[in-house]
Design an enzyme around this catalytic site. Structure first.
Site, PDB file in Angstrom:
ATOM      1  N   ASP A 368      30.249 -17.775 -33.647  1.00  0.00           N
ATOM      2  CA  ASP A 368      29.498 -18.040 -34.853  1.00  0.00           C
ATOM      3  C   ASP A 368      29.340 -19.556 -34.898  1.00  0.00           C
ATOM      4  O   ASP A 368      30.169 -20.280 -34.381  1.00  0.00           O
ATOM      5  CB  ASP A 368      30.332 -17.509 -36.026  1.00  0.00           C
ATOM      6  CG  ASP A 368      29.840 -17.998 -37.356  1.00  0.00           C
ATOM      7  OD1 ASP A 368      28.640 -17.856 -37.619  1.00  0.00           O
ATOM      8  OD2 ASP A 368      30.668 -18.496 -38.136  1.00  0.00           O
ATOM      9  N   LYS A 369      28.260 -20.021 -35.484  1.00  0.00           N
ATOM     10  CA  LYS A 369      28.058 -21.465 -35.462  1.00  0.00           C
ATOM     11  C   LYS A 369      28.815 -22.173 -36.566  1.00  0.00           C
ATOM     12  O   LYS A 369      29.728 -22.970 -36.316  1.00  0.00           O
ATOM     13  CB  LYS A 369      26.571 -21.811 -35.584  1.00  0.00           C
ATOM     14  CG  LYS A 369      26.309 -23.312 -35.664  1.00  0.00           C
ATOM     15  CD  LYS A 369      24.849 -23.619 -35.867  1.00  0.00           C
ATOM     16  CE  LYS A 369      24.351 -23.324 -37.272  1.00  0.00           C
ATOM     17  NZ  LYS A 369      24.846 -24.270 -38.276  1.00  0.00           N
ATOM     18  N   THR A 370      28.415 -21.826 -37.811  1.00  0.00           N
ATOM     19  CA  THR A 370      28.921 -22.594 -38.935  1.00  0.00           C
ATOM     20  C   THR A 370      30.402 -22.333 -39.156  1.00  0.00           C
ATOM     21  O   THR A 370      30.824 -21.195 -39.322  1.00  0.00           O
ATOM     22  CB  THR A 370      28.145 -22.229 -40.209  1.00  0.00           C
ATOM     23  OG1 THR A 370      26.769 -22.108 -39.862  1.00  0.00           O
ATOM     24  CG2 THR A 370      28.322 -23.280 -41.273  1.00  0.00           C
ATOM     25  N   THR A 515      23.995 -17.114 -34.912  1.00  0.00           N
ATOM     26  CA  THR A 515      24.025 -17.748 -36.226  1.00  0.00           C
ATOM     27  C   THR A 515      22.986 -17.173 -37.169  1.00  0.00           C
ATOM     28  O   THR A 515      21.936 -16.677 -36.745  1.00  0.00           O
ATOM     29  CB  THR A 515      23.834 -19.274 -36.109  1.00  0.00           C
ATOM     30  OG1 THR A 515      23.834 -19.827 -37.416  1.00  0.00           O
ATOM     31  CG2 THR A 515      22.530 -19.628 -35.418  1.00  0.00           C
ATOM     32  N   GLY A 516      23.311 -17.237 -38.427  1.00  0.00           N
ATOM     33  CA  GLY A 516      22.363 -16.836 -39.446  1.00  0.00           C
ATOM     34  C   GLY A 516      21.424 -17.979 -39.794  1.00  0.00           C
ATOM     35  O   GLY A 516      20.481 -17.823 -40.562  1.00  0.00           O
ATOM     36  N   LYS A 543      24.512  -9.053 -36.464  1.00  0.00           N
ATOM     37  CA  LYS A 543      25.507  -9.669 -35.577  1.00  0.00           C
ATOM     38  C   LYS A 543      26.299  -8.577 -34.851  1.00  0.00           C
ATOM     39  O   LYS A 543      26.514  -8.644 -33.647  1.00  0.00           O
ATOM     40  CB  LYS A 543      26.474 -10.555 -36.372  1.00  0.00           C
ATOM     41  CG  LYS A 543      25.889 -11.908 -36.761  1.00  0.00           C
ATOM     42  CD  LYS A 543      26.952 -12.816 -37.376  1.00  0.00           C
ATOM     43  CE  LYS A 543      26.365 -14.185 -37.737  1.00  0.00           C
ATOM     44  NZ  LYS A 543      27.337 -15.083 -38.373  1.00  0.00           N
ATOM     45  N   ASP A 562      34.101 -16.821 -38.722  1.00  0.00           N
ATOM     46  CA  ASP A 562      34.913 -17.256 -39.849  1.00  0.00           C
ATOM     47  C   ASP A 562      34.579 -16.584 -41.173  1.00  0.00           C
ATOM     48  O   ASP A 562      35.441 -16.410 -42.017  1.00  0.00           O
ATOM     49  CB  ASP A 562      34.782 -18.768 -40.036  1.00  0.00           C
ATOM     50  CG  ASP A 562      33.385 -19.159 -40.474  1.00  0.00           C
ATOM     51  OD1 ASP A 562      32.433 -18.422 -40.146  1.00  0.00           O
ATOM     52  OD2 ASP A 562      33.240 -20.179 -41.150  1.00  0.00           O
ATOM     53  N   ASP A 566      30.858 -12.344 -40.823  1.00  0.00           N
ATOM     54  CA  ASP A 566      31.224 -12.107 -39.436  1.00  0.00           C
ATOM     55  C   ASP A 566      32.118 -10.875 -39.264  1.00  0.00           C
ATOM     56  O   ASP A 566      32.345 -10.425 -38.144  1.00  0.00           O
ATOM     57  CB  ASP A 566      31.957 -13.327 -38.859  1.00  0.00           C
ATOM     58  CG  ASP A 566      31.056 -14.546 -38.817  1.00  0.00           C
ATOM     59  OD1 ASP A 566      29.850 -14.370 -38.566  1.00  0.00           O
ATOM     60  OD2 ASP A 566      31.556 -15.651 -39.049  1.00  0.00           O
TER      61      ASP A 566
HETATM   62  P1  ADP Z   1      26.402 -18.651 -39.655  1.00  0.00           P
HETATM   63  O1  ADP Z   1      26.071 -17.377 -38.986  1.00  0.00           O
HETATM   64  O2  ADP Z   1      25.918 -19.825 -38.880  1.00  0.00           O
HETATM   65  O3  ADP Z   1      27.844 -18.781 -40.000  1.00  0.00           O
HETATM   66  P2  ADP Z   1      25.656 -17.628 -42.239  1.00  0.00           P
HETATM   67  O4  ADP Z   1      25.394 -16.273 -41.713  1.00  0.00           O
HETATM   68  O5  ADP Z   1      26.866 -17.845 -43.037  1.00  0.00           O
HETATM   69  O6  ADP Z   1      25.587 -18.690 -41.048  1.00  0.00           O
HETATM   70  O7  ADP Z   1      24.413 -18.066 -43.102  1.00  0.00           O
HETATM   71  C1  ADP Z   1      23.102 -17.963 -42.575  1.00  0.00           C
HETATM   72  C2  ADP Z   1      22.122 -18.671 -43.424  1.00  0.00           C
HETATM   73  O8  ADP Z   1      22.017 -18.027 -44.696  1.00  0.00           O
HETATM   74  C3  ADP Z   1      22.481 -20.095 -43.743  1.00  0.00           C
HETATM   75  O9  ADP Z   1      22.039 -20.974 -42.747  1.00  0.00           O
HETATM   76  C4  ADP Z   1      21.743 -20.312 -45.049  1.00  0.00           C
HETATM   77  O10 ADP Z   1      20.401 -20.624 -44.808  1.00  0.00           O
HETATM   78  C5  ADP Z   1      21.824 -18.964 -45.721  1.00  0.00           C
HETATM   79  N1  ADP Z   1      22.941 -18.867 -46.675  1.00  0.00           N
HETATM   80  C6  ADP Z   1      24.020 -18.081 -46.584  1.00  0.00           C
HETATM   81  N2  ADP Z   1      24.833 -18.221 -47.654  1.00  0.00           N
HETATM   82  C7  ADP Z   1      24.239 -19.157 -48.454  1.00  0.00           C
HETATM   83  C8  ADP Z   1      24.570 -19.761 -49.714  1.00  0.00           C
HETATM   84  N3  ADP Z   1      25.693 -19.461 -50.378  1.00  0.00           N
HETATM   85  N4  ADP Z   1      23.719 -20.650 -50.218  1.00  0.00           N
HETATM   86  C9  ADP Z   1      22.606 -20.970 -49.566  1.00  0.00           C
HETATM   87  N5  ADP Z   1      22.239 -20.469 -48.393  1.00  0.00           N
HETATM   88  C10 ADP Z   1      23.029 -19.553 -47.830  1.00  0.00           C
HETATM   89 MG    MG Z   2      29.784 -18.652 -40.518  1.00  0.00          MG
END
Ligand code: ADP
Ligand code: MG
Length: 669
Positions: A368-370, A515-516, A543, A562, A566
């Protein structure tokens, strides 16, 4: 972390590591000392018995005085040995038989009882050769083997004991302007505790006041002291180094993080791996093979072999001794407990032993990225829109209820800019995982989230985000379907991510980014880390689907993530790895939790999994191979080779020591 823990005292483990399962209370803690004593005394008693044997006399060329007193020495010492040290094995055999699982202890007991009874018969006048010196050395060697084995096991179990010791006995609770020293175990949730420099932190908590650095190395493997200030989370069991802080207790002592680690260590010790089941089955089976072989051997030597009862007895005893599956019984459990010890040292919390076992087969690691490859500590870089402070105010009011890193960044930014969002009343808050959040403020429905969220909701995204932000995470804010603006966030790649990706490549494992977030951000991060494969804009359910697809292509997948979003993917993957600072949901869904937020720990996990497997196979092969080769030789029916019972005991114990030492090698990196 997990919240259901039995009280610590209950976890004072019995010995789970020993397949012979001889008498649990003989085995924990003090038994190492007991067996040490038994060994030295047995050795002392054995020396005269050996010196009075005709074998030793012949070898060194002296004569044994021929009088009744001298003839009595060996039977008397032999009997003392049998009662003092031999009885331990007999007791354990009774446990095995009561459990209808005759095994090693039953074999040893049978061997020494036969030798003991036969020797007395000879000493009392039966024609033949007595076994006193063989019996004495056999018991002594068995006790030695047992002592070494228990020492090994105890050292491993110390890991658990050491963890318990990390918690202080007392804590200094703050009542108004005074403090009072109380038993740490009497702390309650919400108590305010003063932590002075040099003190251990009694429970997981939040810093209310003050700054300090703490040493968390024994808990998370993180070697650098960690800075803590207000609102910082501290872990029970870590060491406060220099500052003085007040903290609020958020988990009871022994629960929370440390509790989770202890649970995992204890459970890993208990949980039987597949190889263990195999080893146990083989050991149980060996019992019957040994009994049958001993029977055939006895009959052979009483008939075709010449009909000498002494020789027949010697062969039967040797067969019984050599067949003891001591090494086999120890092969897997020792490796398992040392592996979980090493896991904790490497910052890995193993929640499922099978997950760790599977890691060696993994050929694709999906990140996962973030919050995983990046620090997840987003910060607002720019706000776009006609009324920027309105954009921030509305976004912060809604995001206040979310735990997403983006949400935290937005709220933090609003605070920093002194934009007051707390008066704005929000209703019907809803998190749309992987997309954003929604809430009603006054008459308006406010959306904060990705471009995809906007498009799916029918909001036209007509804000101009400058090109220079194209590889940044951008979230949009809309009110009643009309776009108000956007917030651009920056996130940093963890420095360890570079090494982690490079190491995976060198191990022949493919890394993938999932990633989302939008494609531009994904591409930028993937490019920076030289990950060739990435997928962007992926929703939580997707995912898991992506992982299923990889699996359908025959890939063995580990997923590292995380967030709440996920969790499905963590469950779907062969091995689910949660990053420690992540959400409780992710941690519950994972097989392995990384205690420090460092992707390099994934590499550790792969290495540990491979090393553990290698050790298990080596030990099982050794334990089984030893029996397969030695048992036929012990019968004396092959190639005229005669192994004496004492030599049999030496070989049997040596094979056990080899297995124990080989397992210990796992401690090294
Ligand atoms: P990742 O897969 O990289 O961990 P997430 O799946 O958590 O990312 O989120 C994907 C996208 O959804 C984020 O890049 C954002 O654009 C949007 N997003 C998710 N949760 C929020 C939030 N609480 N507020 C604003 N945008 C959100
Ligand atoms: Mg994440």
């Amino acid at each position: 972390m997990q919240n259901h823990h039995e009280p610590l005292a209950n976890k004072e483990h019995e010995d789970h590591c020993h397949s012979g399962d001889d008498n649990n209370d003989e085995h924990s803690g003090h038994s190492v000392e007991l067996f040490r004593q038994k060994f030295w005394l047995s050795l002392l008693l054995t020396v005269p018995v050996v010196l009075l044997s005709s074998v030793a006399a012949g070898f060194f060329g002296y004569n044994i005085p021929d009088n009744l007193l001298v003839h009595l020495i060996s039977p008397v010492l032999g009997t003392v040995l049998f009662l003092y040290s031999g009885l331990v094995f007999l007791k354990s055999a009774r446990h095995e038989l009561a459990a209808r699982q005759p095994g090693m202890m039953t074999l040893i007991s049978l061997a020494i009882t036969v030798a003991f009874a036969y020797s007395w018969a000879v000493s009392l006048g039966l024609k033949g050769m007595d076994f006193w010196w063989e019996l004495a050395s056999l018991i002594t060697i068995m006790v030695l083997g047992h002592w070494l084995e228990m020492k090994s096991i105890a050292e491993t179990q110390n890991a658990l004991g050491e963890l318990t010791k990390l918690l202080p006995d007392t804590a200094e609770v703050v009542h108004g302007s005074e403090t009072k020293i109380v038993e740490a175990s009497s702390l309650e949730l919400g108590d305010i505790v003063l932590i002075r420099p040099g003190a251990r932190i009694p429970a997981d908590g939040l810093v209310l006041q003050g700054r300090t650095t703490v040493d968390e190395s024994l808990l998370t493997g993180e070697s650098h002291p960690q800075k803590k200030q207000e609102n910082g989370a501290v872990i029970g069991g870590s060491l406060n180094i220099d500052g003085s802080v007040r903290m609020k207790v958020v988990e009871l002592p022994g629960e929370g993080m440390l509790g989770g680690i202890m649970d995992a260590v204890a459970k890993a010790d208990e949980s039987r791996s597949r190889s263990q089941v195999l080893a146990d089955r083989f050991a149980g089976w060996l019992f019957f093979v040994a009994i049958i072989t001993a029977g055939i051997t006895g009959v052979y030597w009483m008939t075709i072999g010449g009909g000498d009862l002494a020789i027949a007895m010697e062969r039967v005893v040797t067969v019984l001794i050599i067949a003891c599956p001591h090494a086999l019984g120890l092969a897997v459990p020792l490796v398992v407990s040392i592996a979980s010890w090493r896991a904790v040292r490497s910052g890995l919390l193993v929640r499922s032993r099978e997950g760790l076992e599977q890691f060696r087969n993994v050929n694709t690691v999906v990140f996962d990225k973030t919050g995983t490859l990046t620090t997840g500590e987003q910060s607002v870089v720019a706000v776009i829109g006609e009324d920027q402070s309105a954009v921030v105010q509305l976004a912060a009011a809604v995001e206040f209820a979310s735990e997403h890193p983006i949400a935290r960044a937005v709220v933090k930014y609003a605070n920093k800019q002194k934009i007051d969002y707390s008066q704005t009343e929000t209703n019907n808050f809803q998190a749309i995982t992987g997309r954003g959040v929604r809430a009603v403020i006054g008459e308006s429905e406010i959306l904060v989230g990705s471009q995809r969220l906007m498009e799916d909701s029918g909001v036209e995204v007509d804000v101009d985000v400058p090109v220079k932000y194209s590889s940044h995470t951008t979230v949009f804010i809309s009110s009643n379907m009309a776009i108000l603006g956007a917030i651009v966030l920056g996130d940093n790649i963890r420095s360890e991510s570079y090494d982690a990706i490079a190491s995976l490549k060198s191990m022949g494992i493919q890394a993938m980014l999932l990633t989302g977030d939008n494609k531009a951000v994904a591409a930028a991060v993937a490019d920076e880390l030289t990950i060739s494969d990435y997928a962007a804009g992926v929703l939580p359910a997707e995912k898991a689907e992506m992982i299923r697809k990889l699996q359908a292509k025959g890939r063995k997948v580990a997923m590292v993530g995380d967030g709440i979003n996920d969790a499905p993917a963590l469950i779907q993957a062969e091995v689910g790895v949660a990053v420690g600072a992540g959400t409780a949901v992710a941690i519950e869904s994972a097989d392995i939790v990384l205690l420090k937020d460092n992707p390099m720990a994934v590499i550790e996990a792969v290495k540990l999994s491979r090393a553990t497997y290698r050790k298990m196979v080596q030990n099982l092969a050794w334990g089984a191979g030893y029996n397969i080769i030695m048992l036929p030789l012990a019968t004396g029916m092959i190639g005229g080779i005669m192994v004496s019972p004492a030599i049999g005991a030496v070989l049997m114990s040596a094979s056990t020591v080899v297995v124990a030492l080989n397992a210990q090698l796992l401690r090294r990196r």
